[in-house]
Design an enzyme around this catalytic site. Structure first.
Site, PDB file in Angstrom:
ATOM      1  N   GLY A  58       0.798  -1.224   0.000  1.00  0.00           N
ATOM      2  CA  GLY A  58       0.000   0.000   0.000  1.00  0.00           C
ATOM      3  C   GLY A  58       0.825   1.265   0.000  1.00  0.00           C
ATOM      4  O   GLY A  58       0.530   2.197   0.752  1.00  0.00           O
ATOM      5  N   SER A  59       1.836   1.349  -0.856  1.00  0.00           N
ATOM      6  CA  SER A  59       2.687   2.544  -0.837  1.00  0.00           C
ATOM      7  C   SER A  59       1.905   3.788  -1.238  1.00  0.00           C
ATOM      8  O   SER A  59       2.154   4.885  -0.709  1.00  0.00           O
ATOM      9  CB  SER A  59       3.909   2.355  -1.737  1.00  0.00           C
ATOM     10  OG  SER A  59       3.543   2.310  -3.102  1.00  0.00           O
ATOM     11  N   ASN A  60       0.952   3.659  -2.144  1.00  0.00           N
ATOM     12  CA  ASN A  60       0.127   4.815  -2.491  1.00  0.00           C
ATOM     13  C   ASN A  60      -0.823   5.178  -1.354  1.00  0.00           C
ATOM     14  O   ASN A  60      -1.100   6.356  -1.116  1.00  0.00           O
ATOM     15  CB  ASN A  60      -0.658   4.549  -3.778  1.00  0.00           C
ATOM     16  CG  ASN A  60       0.142   4.922  -5.014  1.00  0.00           C
ATOM     17  OD1 ASN A  60       0.567   6.059  -5.168  1.00  0.00           O
ATOM     18  ND2 ASN A  60       0.340   3.956  -5.891  1.00  0.00           N
ATOM     19  N   SER A  77      -1.913   6.900 -14.504  1.00  0.00           N
ATOM     20  CA  SER A  77      -3.193   7.581 -14.684  1.00  0.00           C
ATOM     21  C   SER A  77      -4.068   7.342 -13.469  1.00  0.00           C
ATOM     22  O   SER A  77      -4.155   6.213 -12.976  1.00  0.00           O
ATOM     23  CB  SER A  77      -3.930   7.052 -15.926  1.00  0.00           C
ATOM     24  OG  SER A  77      -3.144   7.171 -17.093  1.00  0.00           O
ATOM     25  N   ASN A 109      -9.129   4.975  -9.013  1.00  0.00           N
ATOM     26  CA  ASN A 109      -8.052   3.989  -9.095  1.00  0.00           C
ATOM     27  C   ASN A 109      -6.821   4.656  -9.686  1.00  0.00           C
ATOM     28  O   ASN A 109      -6.921   5.648 -10.419  1.00  0.00           O
ATOM     29  CB  ASN A 109      -8.499   2.832 -10.001  1.00  0.00           C
ATOM     30  CG  ASN A 109      -7.419   1.769 -10.165  1.00  0.00           C
ATOM     31  OD1 ASN A 109      -6.864   1.260  -9.192  1.00  0.00           O
ATOM     32  ND2 ASN A 109      -7.108   1.424 -11.410  1.00  0.00           N
ATOM     33  N   GLU A 126     -15.956  -1.100 -17.178  1.00  0.00           N
ATOM     34  CA  GLU A 126     -14.975  -1.480 -18.189  1.00  0.00           C
ATOM     35  C   GLU A 126     -13.579  -1.246 -17.629  1.00  0.00           C
ATOM     36  O   GLU A 126     -13.243  -0.131 -17.209  1.00  0.00           O
ATOM     37  CB  GLU A 126     -15.173  -0.670 -19.469  1.00  0.00           C
ATOM     38  CG  GLU A 126     -14.313  -1.154 -20.625  1.00  0.00           C
ATOM     39  CD  GLU A 126     -14.613  -0.431 -21.930  1.00  0.00           C
ATOM     40  OE1 GLU A 126     -13.944  -0.736 -22.934  1.00  0.00           O
ATOM     41  OE2 GLU A 126     -15.511   0.431 -21.935  1.00  0.00           O
ATOM     42  N   LEU A 127     -12.757  -2.272 -17.614  1.00  0.00           N
ATOM     43  CA  LEU A 127     -11.459  -2.244 -16.941  1.00  0.00           C
ATOM     44  C   LEU A 127     -10.576  -1.111 -17.447  1.00  0.00           C
ATOM     45  O   LEU A 127     -10.317  -1.003 -18.649  1.00  0.00           O
ATOM     46  CB  LEU A 127     -10.749  -3.589 -17.134  1.00  0.00           C
ATOM     47  CG  LEU A 127      -9.388  -3.740 -16.456  1.00  0.00           C
ATOM     48  CD1 LEU A 127      -9.530  -3.728 -14.948  1.00  0.00           C
ATOM     49  CD2 LEU A 127      -8.703  -5.030 -16.925  1.00  0.00           C
ATOM     50  N   ASP A 128     -10.117  -0.262 -16.523  1.00  0.00           N
ATOM     51  CA  ASP A 128      -9.147   0.796 -16.800  1.00  0.00           C
ATOM     52  C   ASP A 128      -9.609   1.764 -17.895  1.00  0.00           C
ATOM     53  O   ASP A 128      -8.786   2.303 -18.645  1.00  0.00           O
ATOM     54  CB  ASP A 128      -7.780   0.195 -17.194  1.00  0.00           C
ATOM     55  CG  ASP A 128      -7.160  -0.623 -16.081  1.00  0.00           C
ATOM     56  OD1 ASP A 128      -7.427  -0.318 -14.906  1.00  0.00           O
ATOM     57  OD2 ASP A 128      -6.416  -1.576 -16.391  1.00  0.00           O
ATOM     58  N   ARG A 185     -17.110 -13.904  -7.620  1.00  0.00           N
ATOM     59  CA  ARG A 185     -16.647 -12.523  -7.527  1.00  0.00           C
ATOM     60  C   ARG A 185     -17.757 -11.622  -6.984  1.00  0.00           C
ATOM     61  O   ARG A 185     -17.519 -10.707  -6.198  1.00  0.00           O
ATOM     62  CB  ARG A 185     -16.189 -12.050  -8.910  1.00  0.00           C
ATOM     63  CG  ARG A 185     -15.376 -10.763  -8.893  1.00  0.00           C
ATOM     64  CD  ARG A 185     -14.930 -10.400 -10.295  1.00  0.00           C
ATOM     65  NE  ARG A 185     -14.087 -11.416 -10.889  1.00  0.00           N
ATOM     66  CZ  ARG A 185     -12.784 -11.513 -10.703  1.00  0.00           C
ATOM     67  NH1 ARG A 185     -12.169 -10.648  -9.916  1.00  0.00           N
ATOM     68  NH2 ARG A 185     -12.082 -12.458 -11.291  1.00  0.00           N
ATOM     69  N   MET A 232      -5.784  -5.505  -6.009  1.00  0.00           N
ATOM     70  CA  MET A 232      -5.589  -6.364  -7.178  1.00  0.00           C
ATOM     71  C   MET A 232      -6.775  -7.291  -7.405  1.00  0.00           C
ATOM     72  O   MET A 232      -6.654  -8.519  -7.398  1.00  0.00           O
ATOM     73  CB  MET A 232      -4.286  -7.157  -7.021  1.00  0.00           C
ATOM     74  CG  MET A 232      -3.054  -6.293  -6.821  1.00  0.00           C
ATOM     75  SD  MET A 232      -2.809  -5.093  -8.146  1.00  0.00           S
ATOM     76  CE  MET A 232      -2.386  -6.204  -9.497  1.00  0.00           C
ATOM     77  N   ARG A 233      -7.926  -6.674  -7.611  1.00  0.00           N
ATOM     78  CA  ARG A 233      -9.136  -7.428  -7.915  1.00  0.00           C
ATOM     79  C   ARG A 233      -9.872  -6.740  -9.052  1.00  0.00           C
ATOM     80  O   ARG A 233      -9.963  -5.499  -9.085  1.00  0.00           O
ATOM     81  CB  ARG A 233     -10.069  -7.482  -6.696  1.00  0.00           C
ATOM     82  CG  ARG A 233      -9.499  -8.181  -5.485  1.00  0.00           C
ATOM     83  CD  ARG A 233      -9.473  -9.670  -5.664  1.00  0.00           C
ATOM     84  NE  ARG A 233     -10.810 -10.200  -5.897  1.00  0.00           N
ATOM     85  CZ  ARG A 233     -11.058 -11.415  -6.391  1.00  0.00           C
ATOM     86  NH1 ARG A 233     -10.067 -12.205  -6.725  1.00  0.00           N
ATOM     87  NH2 ARG A 233     -12.298 -11.829  -6.548  1.00  0.00           N
ATOM     88  N   HIS A 292      -3.529   3.640 -12.111  1.00  0.00           N
ATOM     89  CA  HIS A 292      -3.058   2.592 -13.018  1.00  0.00           C
ATOM     90  C   HIS A 292      -1.686   2.998 -13.550  1.00  0.00           C
ATOM     91  O   HIS A 292      -1.485   4.146 -13.952  1.00  0.00           O
ATOM     92  CB  HIS A 292      -4.044   2.433 -14.187  1.00  0.00           C
ATOM     93  CG  HIS A 292      -3.655   1.343 -15.133  1.00  0.00           C
ATOM     94  ND1 HIS A 292      -3.797   0.004 -14.820  1.00  0.00           N
ATOM     95  CD2 HIS A 292      -3.100   1.388 -16.369  1.00  0.00           C
ATOM     96  CE1 HIS A 292      -3.368  -0.736 -15.835  1.00  0.00           C
ATOM     97  NE2 HIS A 292      -2.933   0.088 -16.788  1.00  0.00           N
TER      98      HIS A 292
END
Length: 209
Positions: free
Chosen positions: A12-14, A133, A104, A140-142, A62, A87-88, A106
């Protein structure tokens, strides 16, 4: 005061960068993880932040995991949910539940290199710049509206690790600022574009390192 819940899967560095920034009018209500051994949980707990974990392997789908995670998150009445190395892949139901208040980070300059192994792919593609980003999350992913981007050069001789380290340093500057902008009400979504009202008035402030 805005309540923020941060989701992590590892150190969790961010998350640490956001907490350490001591953003005005922001309260880190909790740090949650899908891994009980995530190092970031111990770091947060040492600083008096509520922590919880929920093992996704204990659920048969999920959707079932996301539903249970939403219950934990909602107990903290979040104004914003921050994915800081969580990471999910999230279900559409989860994304819809937090629409407009789920962000998020990325490690690429979206829309390029969605998914995993971004630094390897940027080097293999011959990119001369790379970066990160921050975006609102959609099903929709990313692909959600981009809040901010940070850019670094890809140097001759770079490998995935050296490039990742350079990008991570920019992430640690950019992510706390994005949270601060959200908390201050500066972000406005228009279609698939995020307008940062104060920053646009002052000129582009994306980072080039």
């Amino acid at each position: 005061m805005k309540n923020i819940v941060i989701l992590i899967s590892g150190r969790g560095s961010n998350m640490q960068a956001i907490v350490s920034a001591a953003i005005p009018n922001v309260r880190i209500a909790a740090v949650l993880s899908n891994r009980a051994d995530a190092a970031g949980l111990a770091w947060a707990a040492e600083r008096g932040i509520a922590t919880e974990s929920l093992n996704h392997k204990d659920f048969d789908s999920r959707f079932a995991f996301d539903t249970a995670m939403m219950e934990k998150i909602d107990a903290y009445a979040p104004d914003l949910v921050v994915l800081a190395g969580f990471m999910r892949i999230l279900t559409p139901q989860f994304c819809a539940h937090y629409e407009g208040r789920l962000i998020n980070i990325h490690p690429s300059l979206l829309p390029s290199f969605t998914g995993l192994h971004t630094h390897e792919r940027a080097i293999e593609a011959g990119c001369r710049v790379a970066g990160c980003s921050i975006h609102f999350v959609t099903a929709e992913l990313d692909c959600g509206p981009i809040i901010a981007q940070g850019v670094v050069p890809v140097l001759d001789g770079d490998n995935a690790d050296t490039l990742a380290a350079r990008v991570l340093a920019v992430e640690h500057k950019l992510f706390p600022q994005a949270v601060a902008d959200f908390a201050a009400g500066r972000l406005k979504i228009e279609g698939n574009r995020v307008i940062n009202q104060q920053r646009n008035a002052a000129g582009d402030q994306n980072l080039l390192a």
